[in-house]
Design a protein around this motif. Structure first.
Motif, PDB file in Angstrom:
ATOM      1  N   SER A 156     -16.466  72.272  11.026  1.00  0.00           N
ATOM      2  CA  SER A 156     -15.419  71.272  10.793  1.00  0.00           C
ATOM      3  C   SER A 156     -14.434  71.179  11.953  1.00  0.00           C
ATOM      4  CB  SER A 156     -14.670  71.594   9.496  1.00  0.00           C
ATOM      5  OG  SER A 156     -15.532  71.544   8.385  1.00  0.00           O
ATOM      6  N   VAL A 157     -13.929  72.339  12.377  1.00  0.00           N
ATOM      7  CA  VAL A 157     -12.898  72.336  13.418  1.00  0.00           C
ATOM      8  C   VAL A 157     -13.509  72.115  14.801  1.00  0.00           C
ATOM      9  CG1 VAL A 157     -11.057  73.676  14.503  1.00  0.00           C
ATOM     10  CG2 VAL A 157     -11.401  73.809  12.022  1.00  0.00           C
ATOM     11  N   GLN A 158     -14.515  72.928  15.165  1.00  0.00           N
ATOM     12  CA  GLN A 158     -15.068  72.852  16.516  1.00  0.00           C
ATOM     13  C   GLN A 158     -16.057  71.702  16.689  1.00  0.00           C
ATOM     14  OE1 GLN A 158     -16.608  76.669  17.729  1.00  0.00           O
ATOM     15  NE2 GLN A 158     -14.685  77.754  17.342  1.00  0.00           N
ATOM     16  N   LEU A 159     -17.010  71.579  15.756  1.00  0.00           N
ATOM     17  CA  LEU A 159     -18.036  70.550  15.900  1.00  0.00           C
ATOM     18  C   LEU A 159     -17.637  69.225  15.251  1.00  0.00           C
ATOM     19  CD1 LEU A 159     -21.239  72.721  15.234  1.00  0.00           C
ATOM     20  CD2 LEU A 159     -20.251  72.038  17.428  1.00  0.00           C
ATOM     21  N   GLY A 160     -16.796  69.271  14.220  1.00  0.00           N
ATOM     22  CA  GLY A 160     -16.364  68.048  13.546  1.00  0.00           C
ATOM     23  C   GLY A 160     -17.455  67.354  12.765  1.00  0.00           C
ATOM     24  N   TRP A 161     -18.464  68.093  12.322  1.00  0.00           N
ATOM     25  CA  TRP A 161     -19.588  67.496  11.617  1.00  0.00           C
ATOM     26  C   TRP A 161     -19.310  67.275  10.125  1.00  0.00           C
ATOM     27  CZ3 TRP A 161     -24.211  70.822  13.846  1.00  0.00           C
ATOM     28  CH2 TRP A 161     -24.389  70.480  15.204  1.00  0.00           C
ATOM     29  N   LEU A 162     -18.603  68.202   9.507  1.00  0.00           N
ATOM     30  CA  LEU A 162     -18.463  68.184   8.055  1.00  0.00           C
ATOM     31  C   LEU A 162     -17.000  68.252   7.653  1.00  0.00           C
ATOM     32  CD1 LEU A 162     -21.336  70.704   7.195  1.00  0.00           C
ATOM     33  CD2 LEU A 162     -21.407  68.220   6.913  1.00  0.00           C
ATOM     34  N   PRO A 163     -16.641  67.627   6.522  1.00  0.00           N
ATOM     35  CA  PRO A 163     -15.252  67.690   6.039  1.00  0.00           C
ATOM     36  C   PRO A 163     -14.949  69.065   5.452  1.00  0.00           C
ATOM     37  CG  PRO A 163     -16.627  66.475   4.490  1.00  0.00           C
ATOM     38  CD  PRO A 163     -17.488  66.754   5.685  1.00  0.00           C
ATOM     39  N   THR A 164     -13.668  69.383   5.377  1.00  0.00           N
ATOM     40  CA  THR A 164     -13.255  70.709   4.901  1.00  0.00           C
ATOM     41  C   THR A 164     -12.766  70.701   3.466  1.00  0.00           C
ATOM     42  OG1 THR A 164     -11.044  70.326   5.800  1.00  0.00           O
ATOM     43  CG2 THR A 164     -12.620  71.465   7.205  1.00  0.00           C
ATOM     44  N   VAL A 165     -12.140  69.621   3.020  1.00  0.00           N
ATOM     45  CA  VAL A 165     -11.572  69.584   1.670  1.00  0.00           C
ATOM     46  C   VAL A 165     -12.014  68.311   0.967  1.00  0.00           C
ATOM     47  CG1 VAL A 165      -9.556  70.964   2.281  1.00  0.00           C
ATOM     48  CG2 VAL A 165      -9.439  68.486   2.478  1.00  0.00           C
ATOM     49  N   GLY A 166     -11.928  68.350  -0.381  1.00  0.00           N
ATOM     50  CA  GLY A 166     -12.283  67.183  -1.172  1.00  0.00           C
ATOM     51  C   GLY A 166     -13.693  67.254  -1.714  1.00  0.00           C
ATOM     52  N   ALA A 167     -14.021  66.302  -2.603  1.00  0.00           N
ATOM     53  CA  ALA A 167     -15.354  66.243  -3.218  1.00  0.00           C
ATOM     54  C   ALA A 167     -15.785  64.790  -3.365  1.00  0.00           C
ATOM     55  CB  ALA A 167     -15.336  66.950  -4.573  1.00  0.00           C
ATOM     56  N   ASP A 168     -15.554  64.004  -2.321  1.00  0.00           N
ATOM     57  CA  ASP A 168     -15.790  62.563  -2.405  1.00  0.00           C
ATOM     58  C   ASP A 168     -17.230  62.155  -2.107  1.00  0.00           C
ATOM     59  OD1 ASP A 168     -13.084  62.244  -2.966  1.00  0.00           O
ATOM     60  OD2 ASP A 168     -12.550  62.129  -0.838  1.00  0.00           O
ATOM     61  N   SER A 169     -17.957  62.920  -1.312  1.00  0.00           N
ATOM     62  CA  SER A 169     -19.323  62.538  -0.946  1.00  0.00           C
ATOM     63  C   SER A 169     -20.192  63.784  -0.870  1.00  0.00           C
ATOM     64  CB  SER A 169     -19.333  61.807   0.404  1.00  0.00           C
ATOM     65  OG  SER A 169     -18.958  62.693   1.455  1.00  0.00           O
ATOM     66  N   TRP A 170     -21.497  63.551  -0.651  1.00  0.00           N
ATOM     67  CA  TRP A 170     -22.428  64.678  -0.591  1.00  0.00           C
ATOM     68  C   TRP A 170     -22.117  65.592   0.588  1.00  0.00           C
ATOM     69  CZ3 TRP A 170     -25.346  65.336   3.805  1.00  0.00           C
ATOM     70  CH2 TRP A 170     -25.468  64.242   4.651  1.00  0.00           C
ATOM     71  N   ARG A 171     -21.496  65.084   1.636  1.00  0.00           N
ATOM     72  CA  ARG A 171     -21.175  65.911   2.791  1.00  0.00           C
ATOM     73  C   ARG A 171     -20.115  66.952   2.452  1.00  0.00           C
ATOM     74  NH1 ARG A 171     -18.745  63.436   6.623  1.00  0.00           N
ATOM     75  NH2 ARG A 171     -19.664  64.493   8.443  1.00  0.00           N
ATOM     76  N   HIS A 172     -19.263  66.643   1.480  1.00  0.00           N
ATOM     77  CA  HIS A 172     -18.247  67.611   1.069  1.00  0.00           C
ATOM     78  C   HIS A 172     -18.853  68.818   0.359  1.00  0.00           C
ATOM     79  CE1 HIS A 172     -15.676  64.022   1.648  1.00  0.00           C
ATOM     80  NE2 HIS A 172     -14.699  64.882   1.856  1.00  0.00           N
ATOM     81  N   TYR A 173     -20.074  68.675  -0.162  1.00  0.00           N
ATOM     82  CA  TYR A 173     -20.692  69.753  -0.925  1.00  0.00           C
ATOM     83  C   TYR A 173     -21.410  70.779  -0.046  1.00  0.00           C
ATOM     84  CZ  TYR A 173     -19.936  67.388  -5.398  1.00  0.00           C
ATOM     85  OH  TYR A 173     -19.355  66.819  -6.516  1.00  0.00           O
ATOM     86  N   ILE A 174     -21.674  70.438   1.209  1.00  0.00           N
ATOM     87  CA  ILE A 174     -22.531  71.293   2.029  1.00  0.00           C
ATOM     88  C   ILE A 174     -21.898  72.657   2.279  1.00  0.00           C
ATOM     89  CG2 ILE A 174     -23.625  71.536   4.285  1.00  0.00           C
ATOM     90  CD1 ILE A 174     -23.991  68.509   4.335  1.00  0.00           C
ATOM     91  N   LEU A 175     -20.716  72.682   2.874  1.00  0.00           N
ATOM     92  CA  LEU A 175     -20.089  73.965   3.211  1.00  0.00           C
ATOM     93  C   LEU A 175     -19.720  74.786   1.968  1.00  0.00           C
ATOM     94  CD1 LEU A 175     -17.813  73.053   6.260  1.00  0.00           C
ATOM     95  CD2 LEU A 175     -20.133  73.974   6.236  1.00  0.00           C
TER      96      LEU A 175
END
Length: 306
Positions: A156-175
């Motif tokens: 999230s911080v270095q690569l900026g690939w995935l969001p850190t907070v929330g549950a709005d989309s499937w990408r929020h579930y990965i980490l």
């Protein structure tokens, strides 16, 4: 099977009653005054007493428990001391995010955990076994909160690939799902390996190989089903832990689920929410254990329930 299922359902009632009593006593032993927290730090003593009376906390504990248990039987779990909303509404809004996060974590951890366990058992004492068990030990040993912060820092911080907070989309579930399921995958790998190693040494497996069957047929047709019973038991318990024990992960990722709700309720001494959540988690464990017991008969038809 039906009679066994009904007997187990009836057995839920005394268990839940005992849990309700223990939870009620435990919650009221927590330090801090919920009336003071609800009234605010600047409220005078008279205002605090009025709030305490309004919340029903001025009554004796037996009377408070009788009132709580009576309302619970009617489907009324009270009102949150923090938000002034119905507890059932608070939990209903937070239940699905926790359920979907738990299911996502369980799916990938079961798939990868069982794959690592089977490969480790088939190549026992060889490099795939050592590599797989090293991963398993690392997954068990690494704390969830540390893994979550590490993943957030990298992706999230270095690569900026995935969001850190929330549950709005499937990408929020990965980490969060990786963080929550890492320990389960590690335990699954070790359980699967131990169960497969025991089954592979049985006489019927040697007979199948002596008949000239392919190794994959021996593994997946003859070994897998016989090795599943202890694995399914562990899966059920781990699913219950994930569903009720995602507090740390939900706090790290600010996930809008039941774990975060429980943390907020404990902080504010929100008795109705704490009691209802603990009862819900207890009911989940009981039902999951019942489902696991019923699955035994499906996996191994020789098991009969009397």
């Amino acid at each position: 099977m039906a009679s066994y299922f009904l007997k187990r359902l009836l057995g839920l009632l005394p268990t839940l009653l005992i849990v309700a009593v223990l939870v009620f006593l435990f919650v009221h032993m927590l330090p801090g005054d919920p009336a003071r927290l609800a009234a605010g730090p600047d409220a005078d003593q008279q205002t605090v007493e009025l709030v305490r009376k309004d919340l029903g906390l001025d009554k004796p504990l037996p009377e408070q428990f009788a009132s709580f248990f009576t309302r619970m039987l009617q489907g009324d779990f009270g009102t949150s001391l923090r938000s002034k909303r119905a507890v059932s509404t608070e939990i209903a809004e937070r239940f699905l995010p926790t359920l979907w996060l738990t299911l996502a974590s369980m799916v990938w951890s079961v798939v990868f955990g069982m794959a690592i366990g089977i490969v480790s058992a088939v190549f026992r004492n060889e490099w795939p076994d050592r590599f797989g068990m090293t991963l398993a030990v690392s997954g068990i040993s690494f704390p969830a909160f540390a893994l979550g912060m590490l993943l957030m820092e990298i992706f999230s911080v270095q690569l900026g690939w995935l969001p850190t907070v929330g549950a709005d989309s499937w990408r929020h579930y990965i980490l969060p799902s990786i963080t929550l399921g890492a320990g389960v995958a590690a335990v699954m790998a070790r359980f699967t390996r131990a169960s497969f190693v025991e089954v592979i040494q049985e006489d019927f497996v040697r007979t199948a190989r002596a008949k000239g069957l392919e190794e994959r047929v021996v593994i997946f047709k003859h070994c897998l089903r016989n090795a599943l019973i202890p694995v399914v038991t562990m899966m059920g318990l781990q699913f219950g832990f994930l569903l009720g024990g995602s507090i740390v992960v939900e706090t790290v990722f600010n996930w809008p689920g039941l774990g975060r709700l429980l943390v907020d309720a404990v902080t504010m001494r929100d008795y109705p929410v704490i009691q209802t959540l603990v009862l819900l988690f207890s009911l989940e464990f009981i039902l999951i254990n019942l489902i696991v017991d019923l699955l035994y008969g499906y996996i191994n038809p020789t098991i009969r329930y009397r």
